[in-house]
Design a protein around this motif. Structure first.
Motif, PDB file in Angstrom:
ATOM      1  N   PHE A 150      -7.472  61.367 -16.127  1.00  0.00           N
ATOM      2  CA  PHE A 150      -7.731  61.571 -14.699  1.00  0.00           C
ATOM      3  C   PHE A 150      -9.207  61.392 -14.358  1.00  0.00           C
ATOM      4  O   PHE A 150      -9.543  60.994 -13.232  1.00  0.00           O
ATOM      5  CB  PHE A 150      -7.214  62.937 -14.251  1.00  0.00           C
ATOM      6  N   ALA A 151     -10.090  61.645 -15.328  1.00  0.00           N
ATOM      7  CA  ALA A 151     -11.502  61.328 -15.102  1.00  0.00           C
ATOM      8  C   ALA A 151     -11.674  59.822 -14.963  1.00  0.00           C
ATOM      9  O   ALA A 151     -12.442  59.337 -14.113  1.00  0.00           O
ATOM     10  CB  ALA A 151     -12.346  61.860 -16.262  1.00  0.00           C
ATOM     11  N   GLY A 152     -10.937  59.064 -15.800  1.00  0.00           N
ATOM     12  CA  GLY A 152     -10.978  57.611 -15.688  1.00  0.00           C
ATOM     13  C   GLY A 152     -10.416  57.120 -14.367  1.00  0.00           C
ATOM     14  O   GLY A 152     -10.942  56.187 -13.748  1.00  0.00           O
ATOM     15  N   VAL A 153      -9.334  57.754 -13.900  1.00  0.00           N
ATOM     16  CA  VAL A 153      -8.749  57.405 -12.597  1.00  0.00           C
ATOM     17  C   VAL A 153      -9.775  57.620 -11.489  1.00  0.00           C
ATOM     18  O   VAL A 153      -9.914  56.787 -10.581  1.00  0.00           O
ATOM     19  CB  VAL A 153      -7.487  58.254 -12.331  1.00  0.00           C
ATOM     20  N   PHE A 154     -10.500  58.731 -11.565  1.00  0.00           N
ATOM     21  CA  PHE A 154     -11.530  58.992 -10.547  1.00  0.00           C
ATOM     22  C   PHE A 154     -12.595  57.897 -10.559  1.00  0.00           C
ATOM     23  O   PHE A 154     -13.020  57.418  -9.498  1.00  0.00           O
ATOM     24  CB  PHE A 154     -12.183  60.353 -10.792  1.00  0.00           C
ATOM     25  N   LEU A 155     -13.006  57.470 -11.753  1.00  0.00           N
ATOM     26  CA  LEU A 155     -14.001  56.396 -11.838  1.00  0.00           C
ATOM     27  C   LEU A 155     -13.488  55.103 -11.219  1.00  0.00           C
ATOM     28  O   LEU A 155     -14.210  54.404 -10.501  1.00  0.00           O
ATOM     29  CB  LEU A 155     -14.372  56.145 -13.301  1.00  0.00           C
ATOM     30  N   VAL A 156     -12.223  54.783 -11.491  1.00  0.00           N
ATOM     31  CA  VAL A 156     -11.643  53.547 -10.957  1.00  0.00           C
ATOM     32  C   VAL A 156     -11.587  53.596  -9.439  1.00  0.00           C
ATOM     33  O   VAL A 156     -11.942  52.637  -8.744  1.00  0.00           O
ATOM     34  CB  VAL A 156     -10.235  53.316 -11.545  1.00  0.00           C
ATOM     35  N   ILE A 157     -11.123  54.724  -8.890  1.00  0.00           N
ATOM     36  CA  ILE A 157     -11.009  54.853  -7.434  1.00  0.00           C
ATOM     37  C   ILE A 157     -12.379  54.933  -6.778  1.00  0.00           C
ATOM     38  O   ILE A 157     -12.646  54.287  -5.757  1.00  0.00           O
ATOM     39  CB  ILE A 157     -10.168  56.099  -7.065  1.00  0.00           C
ATOM     40  N   ASN A 158     -13.264  55.713  -7.378  1.00  0.00           N
ATOM     41  CA  ASN A 158     -14.605  55.885  -6.813  1.00  0.00           C
ATOM     42  C   ASN A 158     -15.422  54.596  -6.874  1.00  0.00           C
ATOM     43  O   ASN A 158     -16.230  54.301  -5.992  1.00  0.00           O
ATOM     44  CB  ASN A 158     -15.331  57.005  -7.561  1.00  0.00           C
ATOM     45  N   ASN A 159     -15.223  53.818  -7.958  1.00  0.00           N
ATOM     46  CA  ASN A 159     -15.865  52.509  -8.138  1.00  0.00           C
ATOM     47  C   ASN A 159     -17.390  52.594  -8.068  1.00  0.00           C
ATOM     48  O   ASN A 159     -18.061  51.720  -7.520  1.00  0.00           O
ATOM     49  CB  ASN A 159     -15.341  51.498  -7.114  1.00  0.00           C
ATOM     50  N   SER A 160     -17.918  53.655  -8.636  1.00  0.00           N
ATOM     51  CA  SER A 160     -19.378  53.798  -8.683  1.00  0.00           C
ATOM     52  C   SER A 160     -19.736  54.780  -9.785  1.00  0.00           C
ATOM     53  O   SER A 160     -19.028  55.764 -10.010  1.00  0.00           O
ATOM     54  CB  SER A 160     -19.910  54.313  -7.345  1.00  0.00           C
ATOM     55  N   LEU A 161     -20.855  54.507 -10.470  1.00  0.00           N
ATOM     56  CA  LEU A 161     -21.347  55.404 -11.519  1.00  0.00           C
ATOM     57  C   LEU A 161     -22.473  56.299 -11.019  1.00  0.00           C
ATOM     58  O   LEU A 161     -22.930  57.180 -11.741  1.00  0.00           O
ATOM     59  CB  LEU A 161     -21.847  54.584 -12.714  1.00  0.00           C
ATOM     60  N   THR A 162     -22.922  56.074  -9.806  1.00  0.00           N
ATOM     61  CA  THR A 162     -24.116  56.766  -9.316  1.00  0.00           C
ATOM     62  C   THR A 162     -23.880  57.687  -8.138  1.00  0.00           C
ATOM     63  O   THR A 162     -24.762  58.462  -7.776  1.00  0.00           O
ATOM     64  CB  THR A 162     -25.190  55.735  -8.916  1.00  0.00           C
ATOM     65  N   GLY A 163     -22.711  57.615  -7.510  1.00  0.00           N
ATOM     66  CA  GLY A 163     -22.469  58.464  -6.344  1.00  0.00           C
ATOM     67  C   GLY A 163     -20.995  58.532  -6.006  1.00  0.00           C
ATOM     68  O   GLY A 163     -20.154  57.869  -6.611  1.00  0.00           O
ATOM     69  N   ILE A 164     -20.663  59.358  -5.008  1.00  0.00           N
ATOM     70  CA  ILE A 164     -19.292  59.518  -4.537  1.00  0.00           C
ATOM     71  C   ILE A 164     -19.069  58.555  -3.380  1.00  0.00           C
ATOM     72  O   ILE A 164     -19.796  58.575  -2.386  1.00  0.00           O
ATOM     73  CB  ILE A 164     -19.020  60.966  -4.081  1.00  0.00           C
ATOM     74  N   LEU A 285      -6.852  35.279  -8.761  1.00  0.00           N
ATOM     75  CA  LEU A 285      -7.294  35.697  -7.427  1.00  0.00           C
ATOM     76  C   LEU A 285      -8.804  35.721  -7.266  1.00  0.00           C
ATOM     77  O   LEU A 285      -9.307  35.910  -6.161  1.00  0.00           O
ATOM     78  CB  LEU A 285      -6.742  37.101  -7.108  1.00  0.00           C
ATOM     79  N   GLY A 286      -9.529  35.547  -8.361  1.00  0.00           N
ATOM     80  CA  GLY A 286     -10.980  35.607  -8.290  1.00  0.00           C
ATOM     81  C   GLY A 286     -11.511  37.006  -8.049  1.00  0.00           C
ATOM     82  O   GLY A 286     -12.626  37.180  -7.549  1.00  0.00           O
ATOM     83  N   GLU A 287     -10.710  38.028  -8.410  1.00  0.00           N
ATOM     84  CA  GLU A 287     -11.163  39.406  -8.215  1.00  0.00           C
ATOM     85  C   GLU A 287     -12.315  39.720  -9.175  1.00  0.00           C
ATOM     86  O   GLU A 287     -12.296  39.326 -10.338  1.00  0.00           O
ATOM     87  CB  GLU A 287     -10.022  40.394  -8.472  1.00  0.00           C
ATOM     88  N   SER A 288     -13.300  40.420  -8.663  1.00  0.00           N
ATOM     89  CA  SER A 288     -14.402  40.870  -9.505  1.00  0.00           C
ATOM     90  C   SER A 288     -14.108  42.286  -9.989  1.00  0.00           C
ATOM     91  O   SER A 288     -13.541  43.094  -9.257  1.00  0.00           O
ATOM     92  CB  SER A 288     -15.722  40.843  -8.729  1.00  0.00           C
ATOM     93  N   ILE A 289     -14.475  42.549 -11.214  1.00  0.00           N
ATOM     94  CA  ILE A 289     -14.241  43.868 -11.802  1.00  0.00           C
ATOM     95  C   ILE A 289     -15.597  44.517 -12.047  1.00  0.00           C
ATOM     96  O   ILE A 289     -16.421  43.982 -12.789  1.00  0.00           O
ATOM     97  CB  ILE A 289     -13.450  43.743 -13.117  1.00  0.00           C
ATOM     98  N   SER A 290     -15.808  45.654 -11.408  1.00  0.00           N
ATOM     99  CA  SER A 290     -17.110  46.316 -11.513  1.00  0.00           C
ATOM    100  C   SER A 290     -17.244  47.030 -12.856  1.00  0.00           C
ATOM    101  O   SER A 290     -16.255  47.285 -13.559  1.00  0.00           O
ATOM    102  CB  SER A 290     -17.288  47.324 -10.383  1.00  0.00           C
ATOM    103  N   LEU A 291     -18.480  47.369 -13.202  1.00  0.00           N
ATOM    104  CA  LEU A 291     -18.739  48.116 -14.433  1.00  0.00           C
ATOM    105  C   LEU A 291     -18.045  49.473 -14.392  1.00  0.00           C
ATOM    106  O   LEU A 291     -17.475  49.922 -15.400  1.00  0.00           O
ATOM    107  CB  LEU A 291     -20.250  48.300 -14.629  1.00  0.00           C
ATOM    108  N   ALA A 292     -18.046  50.108 -13.230  1.00  0.00           N
ATOM    109  CA  ALA A 292     -17.399  51.418 -13.091  1.00  0.00           C
ATOM    110  C   ALA A 292     -15.909  51.307 -13.360  1.00  0.00           C
ATOM    111  O   ALA A 292     -15.312  52.178 -14.019  1.00  0.00           O
ATOM    112  CB  ALA A 292     -17.648  51.989 -11.695  1.00  0.00           C
ATOM    113  N   GLN A 293     -15.278  50.230 -12.880  1.00  0.00           N
ATOM    114  CA  GLN A 293     -13.850  50.051 -13.108  1.00  0.00           C
ATOM    115  C   GLN A 293     -13.549  49.741 -14.568  1.00  0.00           C
ATOM    116  O   GLN A 293     -12.547  50.217 -15.106  1.00  0.00           O
ATOM    117  CB  GLN A 293     -13.318  48.937 -12.209  1.00  0.00           C
ATOM    118  N   LEU A 294     -14.385  48.958 -15.210  1.00  0.00           N
ATOM    119  CA  LEU A 294     -14.189  48.672 -16.627  1.00  0.00           C
ATOM    120  C   LEU A 294     -14.294  49.943 -17.465  1.00  0.00           C
ATOM    121  O   LEU A 294     -13.481  50.189 -18.353  1.00  0.00           O
ATOM    122  CB  LEU A 294     -15.211  47.641 -17.107  1.00  0.00           C
TER     123      LEU A 294
END
Length: 319
Positions: A150-164, A285-294
């Motif tokens: 669930f911590a990983g799920v939060f990272l994926v949804i939040n899509n940021s390592l530095t803020g909410i 689709l050319g979707e970009s994957i952010s570092l936070a999502q990875l």
């Protein structure tokens, strides 16, 4: 789609070699992973509910055809119809209502990661059942895996390592995908009881038919406004891929693989679904994957593996 979290018999001598069942499981998760971006592409041309309903009606007809070829079309017993209809409502009607619409809000790669947590929901359901029955429940390792996932799920949804960044946008789609994971987990926990007595093909075929029929009232307007005449060969190819490949053969191969190899071994293949989805979404689709999502995806998968190890080590646990 993620692995059902229930016990299944192993065939004698299955061992650790790469068997035909392993091949079909690998092929299934490859198809399911690629279904996310392919379906998102199709939804650029077809209304969500028109696509979901026609896709699963076709899948159900294919499975009924396979049943006829394998030994005759066996109608469900009257006493089994309510259970099969409920399975169809949860595993097809509700799941597709959420899944198809969620893809219109959220990136395909992101959705695949969120749906991958369905084994966590299944474990929670199994734990509640075991508590009521006063049976063994998962230990510290499994619960640590739950929290990590669930911590990983939060990272994926939040899509940021530095803020909410949970301020709307595709948050609705993200929550829908978590609803999909919950529906698949519920279907997976409920299904084994009926698969044991009726067989995987009968349960899957009839529940899929009931579920797709229940989608029809929700999709009449979408079907009427869909521009079927403008549908290209590429879209039809994708439609067949997601209907016959993912909806019919994928379900069948998955449950047959689980029956032969056991759910613990099959579950390891399900961890590849978001990996295939991310690669395919980037290429198609050319979707970009952010570092936070990875990082979030890696955390989710690590948590799932910890949970699986934790439930395997718990004596008498149904998960």
């Amino acid at each position: 789609m993620s692995a059902p979290q229930h016990s299944a018999p192993r065939s004698p001598g299955s061992g650790f070699g790469f068997s035909t069942a392993d091949f079909y499981l690998l092929l299934t998760v490859f198809i399911w992973g690629n279904t996310f971006p392919v379906a998102k592409y199709i939804l650029g041309f077809l209304p969500p509910m028109a696509y979901a309903t026609t896709r699963y009606l076709l899948a159900a007809l294919v499975l009924l055809g396979l049943m006829a070829l394998r030994g005759g079309l066996q109608p469900p017993r009257r006493r089994d119809i309510p259970a099969l209809a409920l399975l169809g409502f949860i595993g097809v009607t509700m799941m597709q209502l959420l899944w198809t619409n969620a893809l219109t809000f959220t990136a395909a790669s992101k959705g695949a990661i969120l749906v991958a947590v369905s084994p966590i929901f299944a474990m929670l359901m199994t734990t509640m059942r075991n508590l009521v029955k006063r049976e063994s429940t998962p230990g510290a390792l499994a619960w640590s895996g739950v929290l990590l996932s669930f911590a990983g799920v939060f990272l994926v949804i939040n899509n940021s390592l530095t803020g909410i960044t949970l301020d709307g946008g595709d948050l609705v789609g993200d929550l829908m995908f978590l609803g999909v994971a919950f529906c698949w987990a519920t279907y997976s926990v409920m299904g084994p009881r009926y698969i044991a007595s009726l067989g995987a093909l009968r349960v899957t075929a009839w529940s899929m038919l009931f579920g797709s029929l229940l989608l029809i009232p929700l999709s009449i307007l979408d079907i009427a406004r869909a521009d079927w005449g403008a549908t290209t060969l590429t879209i039809w190819a994708g439609f067949l891929f997601t209907s016959v490949g993912a909806g019919a053969l994928g379900y069948l191969w998955w449950y047959e693989g689980v029956a032969k190899l056991g759910v613990a071994r099959a579950a390891t293949y399900s961890y590849l679904i978001p990996v295939f989805a991310m690669i395919s979404a980037a290429l198609v689709l050319g979707e970009s994957i952010s570092l936070a999502q990875l990082i979030g995806a890696a955390v989710v998968l690590a948590g799932l593996m910890m949970t699986r190890l934790g439930t395997q080590r718990t004596p008498g646990n149904g998960g």
